[in-house]
Write an enzyme that holds these catalytic residues in place. Structure first.
Site, mmCIF file in Angstrom:
data_model
loop_
_atom_site.group_PDB
_atom_site.id
_atom_site.type_symbol
_atom_site.label_atom_id
_atom_site.label_comp_id
_atom_site.label_asym_id
_atom_site.label_seq_id
_atom_site.Cartn_x
_atom_site.Cartn_y
_atom_site.Cartn_z
ATOM 1 N N THR A 83 35.012 42.931 38.410
ATOM 2 C CA THR A 83 34.785 41.722 37.638
ATOM 3 C C THR A 83 33.629 41.101 38.369
ATOM 4 O O THR A 83 33.206 41.604 39.401
ATOM 5 C CB THR A 83 36.089 40.888 37.687
ATOM 6 N N SER A 121 45.060 37.215 32.218
ATOM 7 C CA SER A 121 44.015 37.493 33.212
ATOM 8 C C SER A 121 44.400 36.860 34.547
ATOM 9 O O SER A 121 45.288 36.008 34.620
ATOM 10 C CB SER A 121 42.704 36.882 32.720
HETATM 11 N N1 GLY Z 1 40.643 42.216 34.101
HETATM 12 C C1 GLY Z 1 41.091 41.526 35.227
HETATM 13 C C2 GLY Z 1 41.577 40.160 34.919
HETATM 14 O O1 GLY Z 1 41.223 39.582 33.909
HETATM 15 O O2 GLY Z 1 42.354 39.636 35.677
#
Ligand code: GLY
Length: 565
Positions: free
Chosen positions: A377, A448
């Site tokens: 991320t 998330s």
């Molecule tokens: N895809 C990782 C999150 O949104 O926590």
């Protein structure tokens, strides 16, 4: 502080390589610490930081810089930066008004609860992570347009897109990490795509190599000319649908047309003299962060000290309880009633911490879920010359998302569907478990952990912080904040020091390799904790504002870079 002075940490960090059969190549100079007076941008890539700062220098505010930076990251940091994914923004304008923007992906209309299970109700390997079926409806472009309409000072969308278009058209130099990441993912890229793309090469990618993305440049031009419609309608939408039809995905034209980003109330809570604003559901970040800080607040953690076993034990015990709650109570608030006020109340956490024993680690199975009922991320933090602040975390989920490159459009689709709970109690990629609240439903947003956060001290802007790292995002943000406000570390030490993480299940306290002296490890083991070393945790990008000015710190775990003046 001298105006416009930039202090480099020790000296400039050179992103250099020493690969087999290659001479070391210095690709970029990155700055890990800057101390400035007026404005700053911290991102995962020097090209994106440079573009963000240029927009600020041209009179853009933090929102303008965030939009340009986000599109730039989609080009120069394709492992996580994106237009085919989603994310969250916390925005504090110069008058102190704080808002939260949700541009998280949504499940397509044709999605259903058991879509990743076989006829024996077992999870089909890779189905929610690799290939077109793993993709949720992307939210990033709609998110950027929503941010622009609400907060742009320049009011010039064309200008904000242009740097990313130039970067895609003319290319940027791959760092050694980027070349390695692309090389390591070749097999998956080939498996997930029927056609070739800029991300597939017969020769190895090399550090210093110019990486151009002509298809992506054209897609960005369509977005530049038509706003979000340039992505959700017309040629790009047609490319996405064609890709779905060819490769077994289920996103339809209707899904794309119906996608909207949403402004939500941020999670806001007090910790001592600080007020913390972070992301609300469908991210768990803000709520879990509130529970963690509420859990440690009554204890004299600053007296115990940084990395003292008592401090780590307390934080880990708070983490076990908060992550257990996450697994049951958190999901998309448009589909499931999340008991936000209860979960973030101090009374609730005090009750949860009643079973905390300073002398003993609790067994994870003894922590009931209360009845109230490659981690890729990227994060960036920005402050503008008027004191406006933006904290954005955005993602494709795992490295390069689903690995599906939309043919002709040149961008990668997310594999965010894996953030749903595909089956009750079965861990996802991050080992997180979930249940009813986060089950797959058509048009729902998956839960998330992203935790873009802004902290005020005595009513004034104090910190802008966030990180990638899947489930470790929340605990990395916690540690950065606590390192500063309880352990009195300067921002560099707060960000660069090693981190630990517990998420209730599995049973381990994860520690970065080499983290903590042996004595501390032994003390934690004696309390009953099971320790497990792992690769690096998070890449925090943080800005702090105090009486001396602005400090901005880029994590030393990657090519991250801080710029400002
Ligand atoms: N895809 C990782 C999150 O949104 O926590």
């Amino acid at each position: 502080m001298t105006k416009h002075t930039i202090f480099l940490l020790a000296s400039c960090f050179l992103i250099a390589i020493s690969c087999k059969n290659q001479e070391a190549i210095q690709v970029y100079e990155t700055q890990k610490l800057i101390e400035v007076d007026s404005m700053a941008v911290v991102t995962a890539h020097p090209e994106a930081s440079k573009i963000g700062l240029e927009i600020l220098e041209q009179g853009g505010n933090a929102v303008d810089a965030a939009i340009a930076t986000n599109f730039a990251l989609a080009v120069c940091y394709p492992i996580a930066g994106n237009i085919g994914g989603g994310g969250f923004m916390i925005y504090r304008d110069s008058s102190g008004q704080v808002s939260a923007l949700d541009f998280r992906e949504k499940a397509p209309r044709r999605a259903f609860q058991d879509m990743y299970l076989d006829s024996d109700m077992n999870i089909v390997k890779d189905a929610s992570t690799l290939g077109a079926l793993a993709a949720g409806v992307p939210g990033t472009v709609a998110g950027m347009e929503a941010a622009f309409l609400k907060g742009s000072r320049l009011k010039d969308w064309t200008k904000l897109l242009q740097p990313a278009i130039d970067l895609a058209e003319n290319g940027f130099k791959l760092t050694s990490r980027q070349a390695k990441n692309l090389n390591n993912n070749q097999r998956k890229f080939r498996k997930a795509n029927m056609n070739t793309s800029d991300f597939i090469s017969r020769k190895s990618f090399k550090a210093g190599q110019l990486f151009t993305q002509k298809d992506l440049a054209n897609t960005l031009r369509l977005i530049q000319s038509n706003g979000a419609d340039g992505f959700y309608k017309g040629l790009v939408a047609e490319d996405i649908i064609e890709c779905m039809e060819l490769q077994g995905g289920i996103i339809t034209a209707e899904d794309l047309e119906n996608y909207t980003a949403k402004w939500r109330d941020p999670i806001a809570f007090d910790y001592k003299e600080y007020r913390v604003f972070s992301m609300s559901p469908p991210s768990s970040g803000g709520i879990v962060l509130a529970q963690l800080l509420n859990g440690i607040e009554p204890y004299p953690i600053s007296d115990w000290g940084f990395q003292d076993p008592r401090s780590i034990h307390l934080m880990v015990e708070a983490e076990k309880r908060a992550f257990a709650d996450r697994s049951v109570h958190l999901g998309d608030p448009d589909f499931y009633t999340v008991p936000v006020d209860t979960l973030i109340s101090k009374d609730y956490t005090l009750k949860r911490m009643e079973t905390y024993d300073p002398d003993k680690a609790s067994l994870i199975d003894s922590i009931s879920t209360s009845t109230l009922e490659s981690e890729e991320t990227t994060h960036f933090s920005i402050i503008d010359q008027w004191g406006g602040a933006v904290s954005v975390t955005t993602t494709l989920n795992t490295a390069f998302g689903s690995k599906v490159v939309v043919d002709g459009a040149g961008f990668i689709l997310n594999n965010e569907m894996d953030d749903f709970s595909s089956k009750v109690g079965e861990p996802n990629f991050y080992g997180l478990v979930g249940a009813e609240a986060n089950k797959i439903e058509a048009e729902k947003r998956m839960l998330s952990s992203m935790t873009p956060t802004i902290v005020e001290k005595d009513g004034k802007l104090f910190m802008i912080v966030g990180t990638p790292g899947g489930s470790t995002i929340i605990t990395s943000v916690l540690q950065t904040i606590v390192n500063v406000i309880e352990f009195d570390l300067d921002l560099v030490d707060a960000v660069h020091n090693c981190r630990f993480h517990h998420q209730w299940k599995p049973e381990f306290v994860f520690l970065e390799d080499g983290c903590l002296p042996n004595d501390t490890r032994k003390a934690l083991s004696a309390l009953g904790h099971k320790l497990k070393s792992r690769s690096s945790i998070g890449r925090v990008e943080a800005i702090m504002i105090d009486e001396n000015g602005i400090s901005a710190v880029a994590d030393n775990r990657g090519d991250d870079d801080a710029r400002g003046k």
